[in-house]
Design a protein around this motif. Sequence first.
Motif, PDB file in Angstrom:
ATOM      1  N   ARG A  51     -33.457  15.013   0.483  1.00  0.00           N
ATOM      2  CA  ARG A  51     -33.735  16.339  -0.066  1.00  0.00           C
ATOM      3  C   ARG A  51     -34.052  17.368   1.008  1.00  0.00           C
ATOM      4  NH1 ARG A  51     -31.956  18.715  -3.304  1.00  0.00           N
ATOM      5  NH2 ARG A  51     -33.773  20.054  -3.653  1.00  0.00           N
TER       6      ARG A  51
ATOM      7  N   ARG B  70     -26.139  17.235  -6.309  1.00  0.00           N
ATOM      8  CA  ARG B  70     -27.210  18.185  -5.983  1.00  0.00           C
ATOM      9  C   ARG B  70     -27.498  19.127  -7.145  1.00  0.00           C
ATOM     10  NH1 ARG B  70     -28.447  18.203  -0.654  1.00  0.00           N
ATOM     11  NH2 ARG B  70     -29.489  20.223  -0.911  1.00  0.00           N
ATOM     12  N   SER B  71     -26.524  19.278  -8.044  1.00  0.00           N
ATOM     13  CA  SER B  71     -26.749  20.167  -9.188  1.00  0.00           C
ATOM     14  C   SER B  71     -27.881  19.668 -10.079  1.00  0.00           C
ATOM     15  CB  SER B  71     -25.457  20.299  -9.999  1.00  0.00           C
ATOM     16  OG  SER B  71     -25.022  19.027 -10.457  1.00  0.00           O
TER      17      SER B  71
ATOM     18  N   GLU C 201     -31.035  20.833  -8.429  1.00  0.00           N
ATOM     19  CA  GLU C 201     -31.159  22.286  -8.572  1.00  0.00           C
ATOM     20  C   GLU C 201     -31.554  22.664  -9.995  1.00  0.00           C
ATOM     21  OE1 GLU C 201     -27.399  23.705  -7.348  1.00  0.00           O
ATOM     22  OE2 GLU C 201     -27.711  23.270  -5.204  1.00  0.00           O
TER      23      GLU C 201
ATOM     24  N   ILE D   7     -35.216  22.117 -10.258  1.00  0.00           N
ATOM     25  CA  ILE D   7     -35.955  23.153  -9.534  1.00  0.00           C
ATOM     26  C   ILE D   7     -36.031  24.425 -10.362  1.00  0.00           C
ATOM     27  CG2 ILE D   7     -35.884  24.632  -7.488  1.00  0.00           C
ATOM     28  CD1 ILE D   7     -34.701  22.298  -5.956  1.00  0.00           C
TER      29      ILE D   7
END
Length: 300
Positions: free
Chosen positions: A122, A191-192, A195, A198
């Motif tokens: 990360r 990675r989506s 995200e 987040i």
Amino acid sequence: MTESRTARKAHRSPTPEPATRPARPRRAAAVLRRALSAAAALLWTALVVVPVYWVVVTSLRDHADFTGANPLVPPTDPTLANYRTVLDGDFTTYLVNSVVVTVAAVAVTVVVALMAAFSIVRHAGRWSRLSFRLYLLGLAIPLQAVIIPVYLLIIRMHMYDSLMAIVLPSAAFALPVTVMILVSFLRDVPRSLFEAMIVDGAGDWRMLFSLAAPLARPALVTVAVYDGLQVWNGFLFPLILTQSGDTAVLPLALTLFRGQFGINVPATMAAVVLSTLPMLVVFVLARRQLVAGLTAGFSK
């Protein structure tokens, strides 16, 4: 003129077709390759199965049958007396010590390696790359080369002749390969997904335990089984860092059984079979997750 050209073309001999290569040599070569592969597979199976078969069969013999009969022929009068002899001793104590050491070492290794791998994936930066290289450097350090410093550290920490003296070094030496496997697995997580969490306001700890850990379950089971096998079969740390029989684990206790029973090989083989059964059960229960963890990412 046109009719004469047409007649010459009609009377011209047809172009011979190119000769095709006979298929029989190819089929013979394929059959030969399959035969050699089958013979190699049978030889490898025999090399693996025959010693295991000998151990199990020997554990079911009495001493007289072991010295006088063919070692590969099943016993005419199988007996469980060797297993009773082993269980009547301190085998239960050694088994409990091995279970405690293995579970504790695997738990520490998996938790620390998961957090380290998540941080490396990360937070891609110079320090993350440096820490990952340091973990990989640990793969090149042999256990025998650092056993004296480890022994001195355990003495200074006043943990000699305790189960914790085996747990901590075993977990430390299992970390490099565990981190490497988990980093390779977590890098394949889109990675989506991170995200999206987040955006929802999730922090690193929530992403670790709510996203990374569930998705990495096959890899976690794989490294847990692999590390468990290494710790369960470990011999050098128990030999150097423990002394009394109360802290002995099964690999070290097998040498004690050998001295206890003298030349009673069937009883020693019974102890070997009993010490193998727990990890065999773990492997059977976790085989699906283990295969999924070993093949994860190969099709991407």
